[in-house]
Structures are given as structure tokens and as C-alpha cells.
Enzyme design. Structure first.
Site, mmCIF file in Angstrom:
data_model
loop_
_atom_site.group_PDB
_atom_site.id
_atom_site.type_symbol
_atom_site.label_atom_id
_atom_site.label_comp_id
_atom_site.label_asym_id
_atom_site.label_seq_id
_atom_site.Cartn_x
_atom_site.Cartn_y
_atom_site.Cartn_z
ATOM 1 N N ILE A 13 0.840 -1.214 0.000
ATOM 2 C CA ILE A 13 0.000 0.000 0.000
ATOM 3 C C ILE A 13 0.868 1.254 0.000
ATOM 4 C CG2 ILE A 13 -1.927 1.201 1.097
ATOM 5 C CD1 ILE A 13 -2.671 -1.447 2.473
ATOM 6 N N THR A 38 12.178 -5.280 4.735
ATOM 7 C CA THR A 38 11.985 -6.662 5.171
ATOM 8 C C THR A 38 11.640 -7.475 3.921
ATOM 9 O OG1 THR A 38 9.589 -6.503 5.440
ATOM 10 C CG2 THR A 38 10.945 -5.809 7.325
ATOM 11 N N ASP A 63 14.974 1.404 10.065
ATOM 12 C CA ASP A 63 14.026 0.652 10.891
ATOM 13 C C ASP A 63 13.278 1.659 11.784
ATOM 14 O OD1 ASP A 63 12.782 -0.965 12.770
ATOM 15 O OD2 ASP A 63 14.499 -2.310 12.996
ATOM 16 N N SER A 89 2.529 -7.293 8.344
ATOM 17 C CA SER A 89 1.121 -7.182 7.939
ATOM 18 C C SER A 89 0.405 -8.504 7.689
ATOM 19 C CB SER A 89 1.032 -6.327 6.668
ATOM 20 O OG SER A 89 1.581 -7.051 5.576
ATOM 21 N N ASP A 132 -9.262 -2.926 9.813
ATOM 22 C CA ASP A 132 -10.547 -3.285 10.417
ATOM 23 C C ASP A 132 -10.420 -4.501 11.341
ATOM 24 O OD1 ASP A 132 -10.074 -5.215 8.475
ATOM 25 O OD2 ASP A 132 -12.039 -5.060 7.519
ATOM 26 N N TYR A 156 -1.294 -10.321 14.991
ATOM 27 C CA TYR A 156 -1.237 -9.152 14.096
ATOM 28 C C TYR A 156 -2.255 -8.093 14.515
ATOM 29 C CZ TYR A 156 -2.538 -6.236 10.106
ATOM 30 O OH TYR A 156 -2.871 -5.161 9.313
ATOM 31 N N LYS A 160 -1.772 -4.270 16.066
ATOM 32 C CA LYS A 160 -2.300 -3.054 15.433
ATOM 33 C C LYS A 160 -3.235 -2.319 16.393
ATOM 34 C CE LYS A 160 -1.801 -1.739 11.717
ATOM 35 N NZ LYS A 160 -0.753 -0.883 11.062
ATOM 36 N N LEU A 196 -4.195 -13.440 -0.026
ATOM 37 C CA LEU A 196 -5.111 -14.278 -0.798
ATOM 38 C C LEU A 196 -5.112 -13.997 -2.309
ATOM 39 C CD1 LEU A 196 -7.424 -16.477 -0.655
ATOM 40 C CD2 LEU A 196 -8.982 -14.540 -0.712
ATOM 41 N N ARG A 220 -14.722 -11.245 3.522
ATOM 42 C CA ARG A 220 -13.903 -10.035 3.619
ATOM 43 C C ARG A 220 -14.557 -8.951 2.765
ATOM 44 N NH1 ARG A 220 -12.552 -12.610 7.177
ATOM 45 N NH2 ARG A 220 -10.494 -13.238 7.915
ATOM 46 N N PRO A 287 -6.032 -20.756 12.486
ATOM 47 C CA PRO A 287 -6.499 -20.659 13.881
ATOM 48 C C PRO A 287 -7.027 -19.247 14.163
ATOM 49 C CG PRO A 287 -4.217 -21.451 13.787
ATOM 50 C CD PRO A 287 -4.589 -21.042 12.402
HETATM 51 P P1 NAD Z 1 3.317 -4.808 3.451
HETATM 52 O O1 NAD Z 1 3.669 -5.977 4.309
HETATM 53 O O2 NAD Z 1 3.138 -5.011 1.989
HETATM 54 O O3 NAD Z 1 4.418 -3.662 3.617
HETATM 55 C C1 NAD Z 1 4.967 -3.293 4.850
HETATM 56 C C2 NAD Z 1 6.198 -2.424 4.610
HETATM 57 O O4 NAD Z 1 6.702 -2.011 5.889
HETATM 58 C C3 NAD Z 1 7.332 -3.148 3.882
HETATM 59 O O5 NAD Z 1 7.869 -2.312 2.882
HETATM 60 C C4 NAD Z 1 8.339 -3.413 4.986
HETATM 61 O O6 NAD Z 1 9.690 -3.479 4.521
HETATM 62 C C5 NAD Z 1 8.117 -2.209 5.897
HETATM 63 N N1 NAD Z 1 8.544 -2.469 7.290
HETATM 64 C C6 NAD Z 1 8.243 -3.551 8.053
HETATM 65 N N2 NAD Z 1 8.844 -3.433 9.261
HETATM 66 C C7 NAD Z 1 9.502 -2.238 9.248
HETATM 67 C C8 NAD Z 1 10.282 -1.547 10.206
HETATM 68 N N3 NAD Z 1 10.545 -2.057 11.428
HETATM 69 N N4 NAD Z 1 10.793 -0.336 9.884
HETATM 70 C C9 NAD Z 1 10.565 0.193 8.640
HETATM 71 N N5 NAD Z 1 9.857 -0.426 7.704
HETATM 72 C C10 NAD Z 1 9.315 -1.632 7.996
HETATM 73 O O7 NAD Z 1 2.021 -4.178 4.108
HETATM 74 P P2 NAD Z 1 0.753 -3.485 3.423
HETATM 75 O O8 NAD Z 1 -0.221 -4.538 3.053
HETATM 76 O O9 NAD Z 1 1.244 -2.509 2.415
HETATM 77 O O10 NAD Z 1 0.147 -2.710 4.686
HETATM 78 C C11 NAD Z 1 0.585 -1.383 4.994
HETATM 79 C C12 NAD Z 1 -0.169 -0.889 6.216
HETATM 80 O O11 NAD Z 1 -1.567 -0.916 5.960
HETATM 81 C C13 NAD Z 1 0.040 -1.747 7.471
HETATM 82 O O12 NAD Z 1 0.129 -0.888 8.568
HETATM 83 C C14 NAD Z 1 -1.212 -2.614 7.544
HETATM 84 O O13 NAD Z 1 -1.501 -2.963 8.877
HETATM 85 C C15 NAD Z 1 -2.241 -1.662 6.968
HETATM 86 N N6 NAD Z 1 -3.401 -2.301 6.313
HETATM 87 C C16 NAD Z 1 -3.220 -3.239 5.344
HETATM 88 C C17 NAD Z 1 -4.310 -3.789 4.697
HETATM 89 C C18 NAD Z 1 -4.161 -4.805 3.591
HETATM 90 O O14 NAD Z 1 -5.172 -5.333 3.114
HETATM 91 N N7 NAD Z 1 -2.975 -5.092 3.120
HETATM 92 C C19 NAD Z 1 -5.608 -3.399 5.071
HETATM 93 C C20 NAD Z 1 -5.754 -2.451 6.108
HETATM 94 C C21 NAD Z 1 -4.635 -1.901 6.706
HETATM 95 O O1 TDX Z 2 -3.937 -19.100 1.151
HETATM 96 C C1 TDX Z 2 -4.886 -18.483 1.696
HETATM 97 N N1 TDX Z 2 -6.134 -19.060 1.721
HETATM 98 C C2 TDX Z 2 -7.207 -18.475 2.311
HETATM 99 O O2 TDX Z 2 -8.311 -19.051 2.325
HETATM 100 C C3 TDX Z 2 -4.738 -17.178 2.293
HETATM 101 C C4 TDX Z 2 -3.389 -16.509 2.285
HETATM 102 C C5 TDX Z 2 -5.841 -16.597 2.871
HETATM 103 N N2 TDX Z 2 -7.041 -17.222 2.907
HETATM 104 C C6 TDX Z 2 -8.197 -16.548 3.526
HETATM 105 C C7 TDX Z 2 -7.967 -16.013 4.917
HETATM 106 C C8 TDX Z 2 -8.838 -14.766 4.941
HETATM 107 O O3 TDX Z 2 -10.154 -15.117 5.314
HETATM 108 O O4 TDX Z 2 -8.485 -15.406 2.710
HETATM 109 C C9 TDX Z 2 -8.847 -14.270 3.496
HETATM 110 C C10 TDX Z 2 -7.863 -13.157 3.233
HETATM 111 O O5 TDX Z 2 -6.620 -13.555 3.777
HETATM 112 P P1 TDX Z 2 -5.319 -12.606 3.744
HETATM 113 O O6 TDX Z 2 -5.058 -12.195 2.338
HETATM 114 O O7 TDX Z 2 -4.232 -13.304 4.501
HETATM 115 O O8 TDX Z 2 -5.863 -11.303 4.487
HETATM 116 P P2 TDX Z 2 -6.468 -11.081 5.948
HETATM 117 O O9 TDX Z 2 -6.014 -12.121 6.889
HETATM 118 O O10 TDX Z 2 -7.951 -10.885 5.793
HETATM 119 O O11 TDX Z 2 -5.758 -9.682 6.332
HETATM 120 C C11 TDX Z 2 -5.558 -8.652 5.325
HETATM 121 O O12 TDX Z 2 -6.533 -7.643 5.442
HETATM 122 C C12 TDX Z 2 -6.460 -6.819 6.568
HETATM 123 C C13 TDX Z 2 -4.160 -8.059 5.423
HETATM 124 O O13 TDX Z 2 -3.193 -9.093 5.335
HETATM 125 C C14 TDX Z 2 -4.001 -7.287 6.691
HETATM 126 O O14 TDX Z 2 -2.720 -6.644 6.718
HETATM 127 C C15 TDX Z 2 -5.076 -6.242 6.753
HETATM 128 O O15 TDX Z 2 -4.994 -5.561 7.965
#
Ligand code: NAD
Ligand code: TDX
Length: 348
Positions: A13, A38, A63, A89, A132, A156, A160, A196, A220, A287
Site C-alpha cells: 500500500i 523486510t 528501521d 502485515s 478493520d 497481528y 495493530k 489471498l 472479507r 487458527p
Molecule cells: P506490506 O507488508 O506489503 O508492507 C509493509 C512495509 O513495511 C514493507 O515495505 C516493509 O519493509 C516495511 N517495514 C516492516 N517493518 C519495518 C520496520 N521495522 N521499519 C521500517 N519499515 C518496515 O504491508 P501493506 O499490506 O502494504 O500494509 C501497509 C499498512 O496498511 C500496514 O500498517 C497494515 O496494517 C495496513 N493495512 C493493510 C491492509 C491490507 O489489506 N494489506 C488493510 C488495512 C490496513
Molecule cells: O492461502 C490463503 N487461503 C485463504 O483461504 C490465504 C493466504 C488466505 N485465505 C483466507 C484467509 C482470509 O479469510 O483469505 C482471506 C484473506 O486472507 P489474507 O489475504 O491473509 O488477508 P487477511 O487475513 O484478511 O488480512 C488482510 O486484510 C487486513 C491483510 O493481510 C491485513 O494486513 C489487513 O490488515
């Protein structure tokens, strides 16, 4: 806001946000991207950005848990706003190894808040990007609002939740100008294939099994990543300080339907493609797996006029097309070549 510190800008993001802010929004200042790089941080997610915006973009490998490194960034770049994405994340990783989640998500956020306190005279805003998942799970009915009590299920989401509480406490105790956003599941370009949607796209392309947890009937609420980025920028500019805004896609889907849709769309979009539904494999459940997420984002809609632009179908078509158009990115991520690149450039 002239000098925005974006943390975690090489992640999924964060990189979309930086691209949006520099290339498409009304922001005219500079972005400093601090990322530890990372496994989830990939500099290639921002390819072309440093060259296109040499005066408006800086990258620092750092970091967020390191106070000296953060302090140096605040001093050197006169940081006046923070948009905090950096986090561990992935829920499954937090179940297997929670340690890094506690460090980065809680201690790292605390450390950044301390910086905001130290440089308070310059700081216009600390925006905290959250999820959320802090609200726990819903049953068949209802929606998460900003007033839903916190009830996180995984390490996780608990980490958060802790970070959200710290951000609010720093606003109340030290008058740090903050905004928070709690967003639903994102999808789109540059998402790491542990989540996913990209996992299913990449596996289907390789004719590998598509692992669906449990019976696939968890729900979701999906949001296209650029819509999330626009929401965050809107909140940063116009959101009331001290307030939290939920962000969602109004797009509830059973996991199994998401996977079937990916299979069918790939069959249509990929030249010579066919549906990969036969690859769907039900596997052991996660789990503590939350059953259902659904967001009420009427506060953001009414106060700031934001709504998602993409439907799930349009967003998903764009996403699949992006992965089809970027086989080089996929192969460097899957082979780990991007990690060797980081090692060669930064760690020697
Ligand atoms: P991501 O895992 O793709 O990216 C995380 C980034 O943070 C990476 O570039 C990583 O190198 C960096 N990072 C990790 N630890 C660090 C540290 N100690 N110091 C500096 N950098 C560090 O995550 P994302 O999916 O892009 O999510 C970004 C933010 O949005 C997170 O805070 C997550 O909780 C939130 N969020 C994600 C989703 C989602 O669906 N992916 C939904 C809602 C909220
Ligand atoms: O292989 C899989 N099979 C499967 O059924 C994976 C990786 C996931 N799933 C399911 C678990 C969840 O119900 O799909 C759904 C989505 O899973 P993820 O992509 O792991 O997302 P989720 O656990 O919902 O969390 C994501 O949305 C909220 C992000 O990873 C978080 O960072 C964010 O806060």
C-alpha cells in the site's frame, strides 16, 4: 504539509500511496520514504519514481524501531507530517512468529510517536494507517463502525490495536495532531503473493493448487488499493484531528467466490487461458480465523465525500492485468532475486 515521512513505502500500500501522491494528487511537496526493507519491502515497487521526481522523493533504508535513525530523518528533512504504513502485515506469519509484530507494530509506532512529540513544534499531522481487524469478527449481520469495541483475534490485529491506542493516547496526552484510518482488505498491483488475491493469481498462472482455508465461507470486504490511497490522502488533508475514519469497499465476498472469480477472469483475460477452478483445494483452517468483516464508512463518506471508485470486477480486472503484464516482477519476487538485490545495494 511540505515534507511527509512515509514509513513502509516499499510495501504494497505504501508504494501505491507514494505513486498516487507524487503522480496523481494535488500534493506538491517532498516525500521521504523510510523502509527497513523486510521480505515485504521491494524497492522495485517504486521503480522510476526517484528518476521522475529527483527533487521530491528521497529513500532512506531505516528501521522505525531505531530512534537514532528516525531522529536523523526528522532533522535532515524537516519532517512536518507522517503517514505511517510500516508494519508486519500478514496474519499467518503473526500466528507462526509473533515477535516481529510486537516489535515493529507496537514499539515501532511508539518510537515514531516519540519523534512526533520531540519535534512537536514542526509536526502538522501524524496519520496512522490501521486495519478493520482490530474490531475482531462480525456474525452474519451488522457492520464495524468507528465506535465498535476492539476485540482483536490474531497477534497481528492485537499489535495493530495496541498501536491505535498509543496514537490516540499521544493525541489526548501530548496534543499531537493525529488522524487514524481503519481499512478493510486491499488488493491491487504490487501486493506480495502471500495474501489471498495475488497468491491465487500466481498459483493459477502456474497451474498450482489454490489453497482455500476451511470451507471458504469467511467474508472479507475488498477495496482496490488506489481507493484506499485516495481515502488516506483525503483524511490527511481534511480529516478532523484526533478522529478515526473507517474505510471500506462496500464489497463483501465469500473467500471461495473471490477465488472462483479469479479463476474465471484469468480464463477470460489470459490469451488461450481456461478457468482454473479445478485447482481449488480446501485446506486446514487458520487458527482464530475471523468469520466476517464489513465496514460502515458513512462517516468518511458524509464528512469528507470519499467513496470507492472501483467495483470489485473493475478492480480485479485491473489487478489481474497488472500481474499478467509484469512477469519480471513476479519472477524476481518468487525467486527471491529482489532480496539479493537489496543485499548487494544496502547490506555490504
Ligand atoms: P506490506 O507488508 O506489503 O508492507 C509493509 C512495509 O513495511 C514493507 O515495505 C516493509 O519493509 C516495511 N517495514 C516492516 N517493518 C519495518 C520496520 N521495522 N521499519 C521500517 N519499515 C518496515 O504491508 P501493506 O499490506 O502494504 O500494509 C501497509 C499498512 O496498511 C500496514 O500498517 C497494515 O496494517 C495496513 N493495512 C493493510 C491492509 C491490507 O489489506 N494489506 C488493510 C488495512 C490496513
Ligand atoms: O492461502 C490463503 N487461503 C485463504 O483461504 C490465504 C493466504 C488466505 N485465505 C483466507 C484467509 C482470509 O479469510 O483469505 C482471506 C484473506 O486472507 P489474507 O489475504 O491473509 O488477508 P487477511 O487475513 O484478511 O488480512 C488482510 O486484510 C487486513 C491483510 O493481510 C491485513 O494486513 C489487513 O490488515
Amino acid at each position: 504539509m511540505k515534507n511527509i515521512l512515509v514509513t513502509g513505502g516499499c510495501g504494497f500500500i505504501g508504494s501505491n500511496f507514494i505513486r498516487y501522491l507524487l503522480d496523481e494528487s494535488d500534493f506538491t511537496g517532498r516525500i521521504v520514504n523510510a523502509d527497513k526493507l523486510t521480505y515485504a519491502g521491494n524497492p522495485e515497487n517504486l521503480s522510476g519514481i526517484a528518476e521522475k521526481f529527483p527533487k521530491r522523493y528521497e529513500f532512506v533504508k531505516a528501521d522505525i524501531c531505531d530512534p537514532d535513525a528516525m531522529s536523523e530523518i526528522f532533522e535532515t528533512y524537516s519532517i512536518d507530517a507522517i503517514c505511517h504504513f510500516a508494519a508486519e502485515s500478514h496474519v499467518d506469519r503473526s500466528i507462526a512468529e509473533p515477535d516481529a509484530f510486537i516489535k515493529t507494530n507496537i514499539t515501532g509506532t511508539f518510537n515514531l510517536l516519540e519523534m512526533a512529540r520531540r519535534y512537536k513544534d514542526h509536526i502538522m499531522l501524524f496519520h496512522h494507517v490501521s486495519t478493520d481487524e482490530v474490531y475482531g469478527t462480525l456474525g452474519a449481520d451488522g457492520f464495524f463502525t468507528e465506535d465498535t469495541p476492539y476485540s482483536p483475534s490474531s497477534p497481528y490485529s492485537a499489535s495493530k490495536a495496541a498501536s491505535d491506542h498509543l496514537v490516540r493516547a499521544y493525541h489526548k496526552t501530548y496534543s499531537i495532531p493525529v488522524t487514524l484510518s481503519n481499512c478493510s482488505n486491499n488488493y491491487g498491483p504490487y501486493q506480495f503473493p502471500e495474501k489471498l488475491i495475488p497468491l491465487m493469481i500466481l498459483n493459477a498462472l502456474e497451474e498450482e493448487p489454490l489453497p482455500v482455508y476451511g470451507d471458504g465461507r469467511n467474508i472479507r470486504d475488498w477495496l482496490y488499493v488506489k481507493d484506499h490511497c485516495k481515502a488516506v490522502w483525503t483524511i490527511m488533508k481534511e480529516g478532523r484531528r484526533g478522529e478515526t475514519y473507517n474505510i471500506g469497499g462496500r464489497c463483501e465476498m465469500y473467500n471461495i467466490d473471490v477465488v472462483r472469480m479469479i479463476c474465471d477472469l484469468l480464463g477470460q483475460i489470459k490469451p488461450g487461458g481456461k478457468s482454473g477452478r479445478h485447482l481449488i483445494t480446501f485446506v486446514k483452517d487458520r487458527p482464530g480465523h475471523d468469520l466476517r468483516y464489513a465496514i460502515d464508512f458513512s462517516k468518511l463518506e458524509k464528512e469528507l465525500g470519499w467513496t470507492p471508485a472501483e467495483s470489485f470486477e473493475t478492480g480485479m480486472k485491473k489487478t489481474i492485468q497488472w500481474y499478467l503484464d509484469n512477469p519480471g516482477w513476479i519472477s524476481r519476487v518468487k525467486s527471491g532475486e529482489y532480496l539479493s538485490w537489496i543485499e548487494r545495494h544496502y547490506d555490504q
